[in-house]
Design a protein around this motif. Structure first.
Motif, short mmCIF file in Angstrom:
data_model
loop_
_atom_site.label_atom_id
_atom_site.label_comp_id
_atom_site.label_asym_id
_atom_site.label_seq_id
_atom_site.Cartn_x
_atom_site.Cartn_y
_atom_site.Cartn_z
N SER A 577 0.82 -1.23 0.00
CA SER A 577 0.00 0.00 0.00
C SER A 577 0.84 1.27 0.00
CB SER A 577 -0.93 -0.01 1.22
OG SER A 577 -0.17 -0.09 2.42
N ASP A 578 2.15 1.15 0.27
CA ASP A 578 2.99 2.34 0.37
C ASP A 578 3.68 2.72 -0.94
OD1 ASP A 578 4.79 0.31 0.13
OD2 ASP A 578 5.84 0.68 2.03
N GLY A 579 3.30 2.06 -2.04
CA GLY A 579 3.88 2.39 -3.33
C GLY A 579 5.18 1.66 -3.62
N SER A 580 5.65 0.85 -2.71
CA SER A 580 6.87 0.09 -2.96
C SER A 580 6.58 -1.08 -3.90
CB SER A 580 7.45 -0.42 -1.64
OG SER A 580 6.52 -1.26 -0.99
N SER A 581 7.63 -1.67 -4.42
CA SER A 581 7.48 -2.82 -5.31
C SER A 581 8.52 -3.87 -4.95
CB SER A 581 7.64 -2.42 -6.78
OG SER A 581 8.92 -1.86 -7.01
N LEU A 582 8.12 -5.13 -5.06
CA LEU A 582 9.00 -6.23 -4.71
C LEU A 582 9.65 -6.76 -5.98
CD1 LEU A 582 9.92 -8.03 -2.29
CD2 LEU A 582 8.19 -9.67 -3.05
N LYS A 583 10.97 -6.63 -6.05
CA LYS A 583 11.73 -7.16 -7.18
C LYS A 583 12.14 -8.59 -6.80
CE LYS A 583 11.27 -3.12 -8.92
NZ LYS A 583 10.19 -2.91 -9.91
N GLN A 584 11.65 -9.56 -7.57
CA GLN A 584 11.72 -10.95 -7.14
C GLN A 584 12.83 -11.71 -7.84
OE1 GLN A 584 6.87 -11.06 -6.75
NE2 GLN A 584 7.90 -13.00 -7.13
N ALA A 585 13.70 -12.31 -7.05
CA ALA A 585 14.77 -13.12 -7.61
C ALA A 585 14.21 -14.34 -8.33
CB ALA A 585 15.73 -13.55 -6.50
N ASP A 586 13.14 -14.93 -7.77
CA ASP A 586 12.59 -16.12 -8.44
C ASP A 586 11.91 -15.75 -9.75
OD1 ASP A 586 10.65 -14.82 -6.86
OD2 ASP A 586 9.45 -16.65 -6.61
N ALA A 587 11.11 -14.67 -9.76
CA ALA A 587 10.45 -14.26 -11.00
C ALA A 587 11.47 -13.95 -12.08
CB ALA A 587 9.57 -13.04 -10.74
N MET A 633 20.47 -4.49 -11.06
CA MET A 633 19.11 -3.94 -10.91
C MET A 633 18.81 -2.86 -11.93
SD MET A 633 17.36 -5.55 -8.63
CE MET A 633 16.06 -4.45 -8.12
N GLY A 634 19.12 -3.17 -13.18
CA GLY A 634 18.76 -2.23 -14.23
C GLY A 634 19.50 -0.91 -14.12
N GLY A 635 20.71 -0.93 -13.65
CA GLY A 635 21.51 0.29 -13.58
C GLY A 635 21.56 0.91 -12.22
N ARG A 636 20.80 0.38 -11.25
CA ARG A 636 20.86 0.95 -9.89
C ARG A 636 22.07 0.40 -9.16
NH1 ARG A 636 14.60 1.46 -7.77
NH2 ARG A 636 13.78 2.42 -9.66
N ASP A 637 22.30 0.92 -7.98
CA ASP A 637 23.53 0.58 -7.28
C ASP A 637 23.33 -0.58 -6.31
OD1 ASP A 637 21.95 1.81 -5.47
OD2 ASP A 637 23.42 3.30 -4.80
N TYR A 638 22.39 -1.47 -6.57
CA TYR A 638 22.24 -2.68 -5.76
C TYR A 638 21.79 -3.81 -6.67
CZ TYR A 638 17.38 -1.05 -5.79
OH TYR A 638 16.15 -0.59 -6.17
N GLU A 639 21.89 -5.01 -6.22
CA GLU A 639 21.59 -6.17 -7.04
C GLU A 639 20.86 -7.22 -6.22
OE1 GLU A 639 25.83 -8.48 -6.75
OE2 GLU A 639 25.70 -6.83 -8.17
N LEU A 640 20.27 -8.19 -6.92
CA LEU A 640 19.58 -9.28 -6.25
C LEU A 640 20.55 -10.30 -5.68
CD1 LEU A 640 16.57 -9.91 -8.69
CD2 LEU A 640 16.66 -8.46 -6.67
N TRP A 641 21.77 -10.32 -6.22
CA TRP A 641 22.80 -11.21 -5.70
C TRP A 641 23.45 -10.59 -4.47
CZ3 TRP A 641 24.77 -15.93 -5.65
CH2 TRP A 641 26.07 -16.12 -5.16
N ASP A 656 11.21 6.36 -2.81
CA ASP A 656 12.30 7.32 -2.68
C ASP A 656 13.65 6.77 -3.15
OD1 ASP A 656 12.99 5.52 -0.73
OD2 ASP A 656 12.88 6.94 0.95
N GLY A 657 13.64 5.52 -3.70
CA GLY A 657 14.88 4.94 -4.19
C GLY A 657 15.58 4.04 -3.20
#
Length: 905
Positions: A577-587, A633-641, A656-657
């Motif tokens: 509900s807070d506008g966040s999104s879950l980036k899923q390693a399995d998906a 993560m598509g150019g961001r400074d963190y990754e799923l690994w 907010d990133g």
């Protein structure tokens, strides 16, 4: 033991001469005989299903209950004990029994519903699919029927009393099988020809005293005439009064209106049910008992529950004119001596036969013998006798779990009678956007009692063992979900009837590619037509996935629960509900795998049509973008690994990133390993355009390919490995795969690391801990548990990925062996074999003669009438191996047959 090679299977397919069952399969494939015209297509449960639910609130379990099922005519399909029917289920044959004690005629299996049980719905009966040939030329079913009064109420009350952390209350726990006071009822079907079916019912009294049993072989027409504004004409079943003394019922559909929604006319014509003398034919109609159901008058006094009332209550409610749409032959009060058996023989055929019963035993014996030969040729040479038993019963369960699945969603939503429309609220509950879905197909079910409806990713896995015995049926199943009456116009594949719009993992392409190759190797024929037509529809599905679950276009995917139900702290199908999104390693891992599956299919098709090379290039490049995105993560400074943990994790990204990494060690962390493929240059040289683009990408997009592509050399030249992990990351993941403090259970791959037993994962006010057995939390999916137990589909894919990776890395990657092993380290191939052997060992006897699946059920472990009758559960206790969840899910648990096939050659 080693895994089978392609040449192993090819040599098997070249055996000569063909067995009788293989000849029947060929006749069916070539359409010279229709051996599948009759089969075990009857559900174990039609009550409590979405299809039969016309409520205003979507409460399918409450709208039509087990108690009501005997009185309500079904709209969308029948159920029954050991039932068979024709291809479109116009006519059904099944058995019913009464032990002289029960309050209900035993016509269908009983089970508790979610509101009555501590772990969701569950069947509370013992029945077994013991044997089956793929053309249904031979079928064998066992039902264990207590001689004492069936404890319906006790099962409900005690199940409701138990808490979520307690084991389920099973029928054996009631003591009703104590002193062996029960009947073993074996039902065998054998086809003399495609339309002539011999039936042999053997009633064993396992008790120490004579016991009595009523046996009612039933024949009835599915009600196809009651659903419009005006009822249509009906078919009929009549008593033929055969002069030889055997009973004969004649079923005739010539007076009924043919089904209107088929491309061609379909009718059965006359069918004759012959039965041994000594039984009394009874007749009624397959019509709802309206007075009992709704308190209103019945248009006919002869209704669906008449045999129940006649046998148990003595009511005068059967038709004295001996005609109806439902009939039976009632063998009343059959006496079975202690420790002995009584046999009743029947024959269902399309023509009059004099002395029809006389030949039944000979046909059953012959078809049983031919089925023995078929499986003797199928079993791998290094399988033990016990492993052969497991494989054969697993495949029998796959064959018995076929079902006539009838569902017209638009008709279901709008209703049949314009004068009595269903509640308007139904349009907002489920499946409003699937009005195009219209099925009258024979489909493979996960479990015909617990899950008597197709499930997309279950079906994909089910087709792998099915392809061992019947590749034509397996291919048909995979195609059907891509057929326009199933696949949504937007490309989505329907999930399951509770909500067709739910997301299952995209494994359809993997199954199509695997079944295509199994069929090619076994038959020596490459069915390019099947592969090509499936590929075209998969393109639509892939596009739907990309547009649906890659919200930001960064090749990092969302997707919701993806079949893993309660694997994390919250329902992943519900957007935060807070506008966040879950980036899923399995998906994201699943989508990487999808790209590689489509790439391989495109290259296979390109052997005959170079147009497909361009699509192979497209999917290779898309895979690279996904692989790179998982790392940055598509150019961001963190990754799923996570370099710190050596695993992949989901990441919750805020508007907010900022982000929060879910350091939860579960299957989510491992699924990216599924995205793996090898490209040998000696093979890709056949496609110069593809090879040129591959080389260009490696030279000019090295910052992308270095994350998911590596090159090595062997004796035959260069090999490109497409994998979302490099060698060091792979070694770190496999270390935890083969660590008994992490994912390695005595019986296979845990769905969550045991690390979380002592170190629970928390997020907000929610906590997840390792939970090796039944779920102790209620989340998406209800009673299933992905927080520790062993599941066959994900384990099977992991074994396959390790095998592929071992082809490249050989012995160069080794991980520590378990403490009591006879070696210090393990190769990738040995880890794969170790996981396969542990899964197989769930079902086979150990040194003490015990099967892990049966835990502390001593009757099932030692009693000679129980111990070799196998159940194939939905999932398994990671510490003890005990079977949990649905107990006839030879759906994906039938993969044990494939493991035995592949690792015992």
């Amino acid at each position: 033991m080693t895994r089978a090679t392609s040449s192993d299977r090819h040599s098997r397919s070249q055996k000569s001469p063909l067995s009788a069952e293989q000849k029947r399969l060929d006749e069916d494939r070539l359409k010279t005989q229709n051996w599948r015209s009759w089969g075990p297509y009857v559900s174990e449960r039609a009550w409590g299903t979405v299809r039969e639910d016309y409520s205003s609130n979507g409460d399918a379990w409450g709208f039509l209950t087990h108690d009501q099922a005997r009185s309500k005519a079904y709209r969308w399909g029948e159920d029954g004990l050991a039932g068979i029917c024709d291809r479109y289920q116009l006519l059904v044959f099944a058995l019913a029994f009464w032990n002289g004690q029960d309050e209900i005629l035993k016509e269908r299996l009983f089970g508790v519903v979610p509101q009555q049980n501590n772990h969701g719905e569950d069947v509370r009966e013992y029945y077994y699919y013991l044997d089956a040939s793929p053309t249904h030329s031979y079928l064998k079913y066992l039902y264990k029927y207590p001689q004492a009064k069936f404890p319906y109420q006790q099962l409900i009350e005690e199940s409701q009393r138990r808490g979520i952390e307690q084991p389920e209350f099973e029928l054996l726990d009631t003591g009703i099988f104590d002193d062996n006071r029960y009947f073993d009822i074996f039902v065998e079907y054998a086809k003399a020809d495609p339309e002539d079916i011999c039936v042999r019912v053997e009633l064993f009294n396992r008790g120490s005293e004579p016991a009595h049993l009523h046996v009612l072989p039933q024949l009835w027409f599915r009600n196809t005439w009651s659903w419009g504004d005006v009822p249509g004409p009906t078919p009929s079943i009549r008593n033929a009064k055969d002069p030889s003394g055997q009973a004969c019922l004649i079923a005739d559909d010539s007076t009924a209106t043919p089904m209107s929604n088929l491309l061609t006319d379909y009718a059965l014509g006359k069918r004759y049910l012959y039965a041994e003398s000594g039984g009394q034919p009874l007749f009624t109609n397959n019509e709802t008992h309206r007075e009992r159901m709704y308190g209103c008058p019945d248009p006919t006094p002869f209704v669906k529950d008449a045999f129940h009332r006649y046998v148990i209550n003595g009511d005068a409610c059967v038709n004295p004119d001996e005609v109806g749409t439902k009939a039976c032959v009632h063998y009343g009060n059959v006496t079975v001596p202690a420790g002995e058996s009584v046999v009743i023989r029947l024959r269902l055929t399309d023509r009059p036969i004099s002395d029809a019963i006389q030949g039944v035993d000979a046909v059953v014996k012959q078809r049983k013998s031919e089925t023995d030969v078929f499986y003797d040729e199928l079993h791998p040479p290094k399988a033990s006798e016990d492993e052969r038993l497991v494989q054969r019963q697993a495949l029998a369960g796959m064959i018995w779990s076929k079902q006539f699945y009838y569902f017209d969603v638009n008709k279901w939503l709008e209703g049949d009678d314009s004068r009595a429309k269903p509640p308007a609220s139904r349009h907002t509950i489920r499946n409003e956007h699937w009005k195009h879905l219209n099925s009258m197909r024979i489909l493979s079910m996960p479990d015909k009692w617990e899950y008597p409806w197709f499930a997309a990713w279950d079906l994909a896995f089910q087709c792998i063992p099915l392809a061992l015995v019947d590749p034509e049926f397996a291919k048909e199943q995979l195609w059907l979900l891509l057929f326009e009456q199933f696949q949504h116009p937007n490309g989505q594949i329907p999930a399951y009837e509770w909500e067709f719009s739910d997301l299952n993992p995209p494994v359809h392409a993997w199954a199509i590619w695997r079944v295509y190759n199994m069929d090619r190797i076994q038959s020596g024929r490459a069915d390019r037509e099947f592969l090509e037509k499936c590929f075209h529809k998969l393109l639509l599905n892939f596009t739907w996935w990309v547009n649906k679950v890659d919200a930001e276009g960064h090749n990092v995917f969302e997707g919701g629960f993806l079949g893993l139900d309660n694997i994390t702290t919250f329902d992943r199908s519900t957007p935060p509900s807070d506008g966040s999104s879950l980036k899923q390693a399995d998906a994201t891992g699943w989508m990487g795998m999808y790209c590689l599956n489509l790439m391989r299919i495109a290259l296979e098709l390109a052997k005959e049509n170079k147009t497909y090379v361009g699509l192979a290039i497209k999917f290779f490049e898309h895979y690279v973008y996904i692989g790179s995105a998982m790392k940055n993560m598509g150019g961001r400074d963190y990754e799923l690994w996570s370099e710190e943990d050596g695993l992949f994790f989901d990441a919750l990204c805020y508007p907010d990133g900022s982000y929060h990494r879910f350091r939860l060690r579960s299957l989510v962390s491992l699924i990216p390993l599924y995205a793996v493929e090898r490209l040998e240059e000696v093979w890709t040289s056949e496609f110069p355009e593809f090879k040129a683009n591959l080389d260009w990408f490696m030279r000019n997009r090295s910052h992308l390919t270095e994350a998911c592509l590596s090159t090595s050399e062997n004796a035959e030249g260069k090999v490109h490995l497409l994998s979302l992990v490099d060698a060091e990351q792979l070694r770190r993941i496999v270390e935890v795969l083969w660590d008994d403090a992490e994912f390695l259970s005595p019986y296979g791959l845990r769905s969550m690391s045991k690390h979380h037993q002592e170190h629970p994962f928390s997020f907000g006010d929610q906590t997840v801990k390792y939970d090796p057995a039944e779920s102790t939390t209620w989340l998406k999916g209800g009673n299933s548990n992905w927080r520790g137990p062993i599941w066959f589909p994900t384990s099977f894919l992991m074994i396959e990925s390790l095998r592929k990776l071992s082809k490249v890395y050989g012995e160069s990657i080794r991980v520590p062996a378990e403490p009591d092993a006879d070696r210090e380290t393990m190769t990738l191939s040995e880890v794969a074999e170790g996981h396969a052997n542990r899964l197989i060992s769930l079902f086979t006897r150990d040194a003490d003669g015990r099967r892990a699946i049966y835990g502390q059920r001593e009757t099932m472990q030692h009693d000679p009438h129980w111990r070799d009758c196998l159940l194939f559960h939905e999932y398994f206790n990671a510490e003890t191996g005990e079977g949990l969840g649905a107990n006839h899910q030879t759906g994906w648990t039938g993969l044990v047959a494939s493991l035995i096939d592949e690792w015992r050659r």
